[in-house]
Design a protein around this motif. Structure first.
Motif, short mmCIF file in Angstrom:
data_model
loop_
_atom_site.label_atom_id
_atom_site.label_comp_id
_atom_site.label_asym_id
_atom_site.label_seq_id
_atom_site.Cartn_x
_atom_site.Cartn_y
_atom_site.Cartn_z
N ARG A 6 1.55 30.34 -53.56
CA ARG A 6 0.34 29.65 -53.98
C ARG A 6 -0.41 30.46 -55.03
O ARG A 6 -0.89 29.93 -56.02
CB ARG A 6 -0.60 29.42 -52.79
N GLU A 7 -0.50 31.75 -54.77
CA GLU A 7 -1.19 32.63 -55.69
C GLU A 7 -0.51 32.59 -57.07
O GLU A 7 -1.18 32.51 -58.10
CB GLU A 7 -1.21 34.07 -55.15
N ILE B 84 -1.30 29.29 -58.68
CA ILE B 84 -2.68 29.28 -59.17
C ILE B 84 -2.79 30.12 -60.44
O ILE B 84 -3.46 29.71 -61.40
CB ILE B 84 -3.64 29.79 -58.07
#
Length: 135
Positions: free
Chosen positions: A57-58, A61
């Protein structure tokens, strides 16, 4: 049974027949340790999986932020270019309007001069006719 290091180290197995431990109690204690170790390993595996998900996810993002930054820079550049184009067009239109105003002022001044000249000529003719009629 949730065992901690201090519980394991502090656990006292009762001795049987002098210096030997009761096999059933040792086995039960080892089973508790094994069960707790299995539970801890499962939790650890779940936490690692969650960490992997969060890292993905990081990364997503971070990539999205890079894309957003690039897009915003492109939008700003296009807006600046459009603003400059509009300024140049309006400046050119302003110059055209100023030139047209100057041309029209020249036409007006020329027309005024001709009109004044014609009026003077007519007045002189009129005065001459009045003088001729009076004589």
């Amino acid at each position: 049974m949730s065992l901690s290091r201090s519980k394991i180290e502090g656990y006292m197995l009762p001795a049987k027949k002098g210096k030997y431990y009761d096999k059933a109690q040792v086995d039960a204690f080892l089973q508790n340790i094994a069960a707790d170790a299995d539970e801890t390993l499962c939790e650890l595996a779940e936490k690692r999986e969650r960490i992997k998900e969060l890292e993905k996810r990081e990364e997503s993002i971070a990539q999205a932020l890079v894309i957003v930054k690039q897009l915003s820079e492109q939008i700003i550049a296009k807006a600046k270019a459009e603003a400059e184009r509009m300024i140049m067009e309006s400046t050119a239109q302003k110059l055209e309007i100023e030139e047209e105003i100057a041309r029209l002022q020249n036409v007006r001044d020329s027309f005024r001069s001709e009109l004044e000249s014609d009026i003077k000529t007519l007045m002189n003719k009129f005065l001459q006719e009045v003088r001729d009629a009076a004589n």
